[in-house]
Enzyme design. Sequence first.
Site: not given
Length: 270
Positions: A34, A46
């Site tokens: 992040r 992901e």
Amino acid sequence: METICIPVPLAAITIFRKKILSWYKLHKRVLPWRDTGNPYHVLISEYMLQQTQVARVMPFFLRWIEKYPDLTSLAKSKQGDVLALWNGLGYNSRAIRLRESAIKIVNGHNAIIPSDYNTLKKLPGIGDYMASSIPAFAYNKTLPVIDINIRRVLIAEFQLPPDIPNESLKPLALSCIPKNKSAMWHNALMDYGAAMAMTVKKSIPPLTKQSRFTGSFRQVRGKIIKLLIEKGKMSLNGLQASINDARLEKALEALLDEKLVFRKGTTYRL
DNA sequence: CTCCAGGCTG
DNA sequence: CAGCCCGGAG
């Protein structure tokens, strides 16, 4: 594409946003992929996070970006090395598809990770969720991202039927996104959803059910991969001696078909 | 037993 | 649409 229209007053959305964002301010998870401003980090995370909890992904992600710090290094990797690094995370095909995507992006997109849904959707291993999440997290693009966490948050907040299709959720999900804060907003929704009580989670089950793992065919496949990583290469007899399972040969055949495993003369290798 | 930042194939 | 793909934690 027919979608159910969900009537939600604007005021309800405003209240919802405030609730989520104030909660997020206090309970935000600190995660290595992040706020790095690195789309490659988003891409890796992901793929790894498909059907896999954050806590389990963390060490794999850190190891991964150490060995393959950017898209170009991954595109030049050997498939066997990638599988070895992935081992333990599960769903090995994801590693193959991630590597394939890296090669395609380097060769066909100037090594720039695409930022639009339709281009991303064409890459292997990228479906509806990831084709949305990458633009949102890597490029802060305003489009609805719906995973199991966000799905539950929306259903609980707006009292929607637990079996509502994601497509019907999208217009509402889109209208909730604060202007120019797509990445942060979706992170907040996911953290909130992940922290929801188990009783709430169970009341809103996933749309699809997982098959059992113990005693399954894919458990045998997992053992084969692990052995080939350990030994480098093995004969069929060697595999049979280590894995006493009647389904071994069929599992091996399936792995050959999917090109997760290769046959070199009389031996098998990654 | 069920859960998980899903996706692909038949 | 159903079935399959991995594996560890709760």
